[in-house]
Design an enzyme around this catalytic site. Structure first.
Site, mmCIF file in Angstrom:
data_model
loop_
_atom_site.group_PDB
_atom_site.id
_atom_site.type_symbol
_atom_site.label_atom_id
_atom_site.label_comp_id
_atom_site.label_asym_id
_atom_site.label_seq_id
_atom_site.Cartn_x
_atom_site.Cartn_y
_atom_site.Cartn_z
ATOM 1 C CB SER A 177 -0.962 -0.033 1.198
ATOM 2 O OG SER A 177 -1.964 0.950 1.078
ATOM 3 C CG ASP A 387 -6.301 -3.118 -4.486
ATOM 4 O OD1 ASP A 387 -7.258 -2.456 -4.062
ATOM 5 O OD2 ASP A 387 -5.110 -2.760 -4.355
ATOM 6 C CG HIS A 443 -5.183 -2.387 -0.876
ATOM 7 N ND1 HIS A 443 -4.388 -1.858 -1.837
ATOM 8 C CD2 HIS A 443 -4.877 -1.719 0.257
ATOM 9 C CE1 HIS A 443 -3.623 -0.903 -1.326
ATOM 10 N NE2 HIS A 443 -3.916 -0.807 -0.043
#
Length: 466
Positions: A177, A387, A443
């Site tokens: 991330s 994601d 994610h």
């Protein structure tokens, strides 16, 4: 006089302890039955001009061969996410037993797909204000992308100097991330420090980043094409948005009425989709309840919610429900004592502290990745292919902009005879970059597809083709 001298010695000892490394071996943890089957150490390292930021860490030595296995320095994103999230939800050797939870202290079980099977992993709560890390003054919490990189490098150098046995290990940065930025900036600091001859010289081999943020605007701009590719918006809506917005879906011309209308249609199609994983439920906002000890959480970001008090058969699946167990566990006094958290330094532990005064002063980390591509590093970039928040399409775009030759064409990679995802390899004289998708991943990918990510990381760190 004797009393005065004794008091002075005590004060100096406290100051010395708080300004230097502070570390403890942790043989047992509340919620886990018996001694831990791995070596865990926790501690603090002071960073800043006067060590005013005290950064908390968890070190888990490799369960294989800690002398020869690599050392990973892991960043879980955020900024403001505790390293404990990565430890129990992504790649660490423990996870919570969600099914067994019965209003007592959450229990921990072993994670068979822990990356500590083949590497030592250093998890950090950074910056100050994340997890159990803290500052000794209010001003100490103010930080930016560039200052955080300097502090992370300072932390790493101090930590290695106090753990000299790890200086010989192959060293990798890793994260996901927002780690796409954090890792790139820290990698640049390490390269500069090594080239300047700073001690210790770090055996920096490369880095891995998953579902990485590199440039938020460009990353988010791919959400609309990704939603179309995944069947979330119609061909008609996508073509309307594409033609009227000219491919700019994040910052379009505010006077462009046609584009505004098209993007409203797109929004209506995806607003109820979970951006972390498009196939999983989008959790509703939870009502506030009391802790199990009848006190209340002071922070709104993460409070125990009423699903914990429901009978097990009535608990509907929502991945975020499991995160609450981390807060219940980390806010238990016996847990903090076991981890050797300094008493009175942190109030409520929360998984993601949004209140840190953080300046995002690096809009794009692409240039850092481009410069790093000339330093002879090994790089792994991976993406969960479900994601929506940071689509794999945006990651592929900035990789292509690096202008590195394709060495191995797109192909499936396998785990236990099944497709684990798809991979492509890029190579020139200065960089060896592998891109991989994780089929079914969100994610971030290790949380959703632990077995596949375990196999991917193990192979890559062993220089074995995916």
């Amino acid at each position: 006089m004797v009393v005065l001298l004794t008091t002075l010695v005590v004060v100096l000892n406290i100051i010395s302890a708080y300004s230097s490394s502070w570390e403890f071996d942790v043989p047992v943890l509340p919620g886990y039955p018996g001694p831990l089957p791995f070596k865990l150490q926790t501690g603090y390292v002071g960073v800043g001009d006067e060590d005013e930021r005290q950064l908390f860490y968890y070190l888990i030595e490799s369960e294989g061969d800690p002398v020869r296995d690599p050392l990973l320095f892991w960043f879980p994103g955020g900024p403001g996410v505790s390293g404990f999230y990565a430890l129990v939800c992504e790649i660490g050797p423990l996870k919570f037993d969600y099914e067994a939870f019965d209003e007592d202290l959450p229990s921990l079980v072993a994670n068979p797909y822990s990356w500590t099977k083949f590497a030592s992993v250093l998890f950090i709560d950074a910056p100050a204000g994340a997890g159990f890390s803290y500052a000794t003054s209010e001003n100490g919490y103010a930080v930016s992308d560039t200052i955080a990189a300097e502090h992370n490098y300072m932390f790493l150098r101090k930590w290695l100097l106090s753990h000299p046995s790890f200086i010989r290990n192959r060293f990798y940065l890793a994260g996901d991330s927002y780690g796409g930025k954090t890792v790139a900036l820290l990698a640049s600091e390490i390269i500069k420090g090594n080239e300047a001859g700073l001690e210790p010289q770090i055996r920096f081999q490369g880095y891995m980043i998953g579902n990485p943020v590199v440039d938020e605007d460009k990353d988010h701009n791919e959400q609309t094409p990704f939603a179309h590719r995944m069947g979330l918006i119609s061909d008609e809506y996508f073509e309307m948005a594409k033609s009227s917005c000219g491919g700019e879906y994040v910052n379009p011309d505010p006077n462009n009425v046609e584009c505004k209308y098209a993007l409203q249609l797109v929004k209506e199609c995806i607003q109820h989709i979970n951006p972390q994983h498009i196939l999983e439920p989008k959790c509703r906002e939870y009502p506030v309840i009391q802790r199990l000890d009848n006190s209340t959480f002071g922070s709104k970001e993460q409070r125990p919610i009423n699903f914990l008090l429901l009978p097990k058969q009535e608990r509907h699946f929502c991945r975020a429900n499991g995160y609450v167990l981390s807060a219940l566990w980390a806010n238990n006094s016996t847990v903090r004592e076991a981890l050797h958290v300094r008493e009175g330094t942190v109030g409520d532990w929360i998984e993601f502290n949004h209140s840190i005064p953080y300046e995002h002063n690096v809009a794009s980390a692409f240039e850092h990745h481009r410069l790093l591509s000339k330093k002879g590093l090994h790089v792994l970039v991976y993406s969960g292919d479900h994601d929506l928040s940071i689509p794999y399409m945006s990651t592929l775009k900035w990789i292509h902009r690096l202008n590195i030759s394709v060495d191995e064409q797109w192909r499936p990679w396998m785990v236990d005879g099944q497709v684990g995802g798809y991979t492509e390899k890029y190579m020139n004289k200065k960089v060896f970059l592998t891109f991989a998708t994780i089929k079914g991943g969100g994610h971030t990918a290790p949380e959703y597809m632990p077995k596949e990510c375990f196999a991917m990381a193990d192979r890559w760190l062993s220089s074995y083709p995916l």
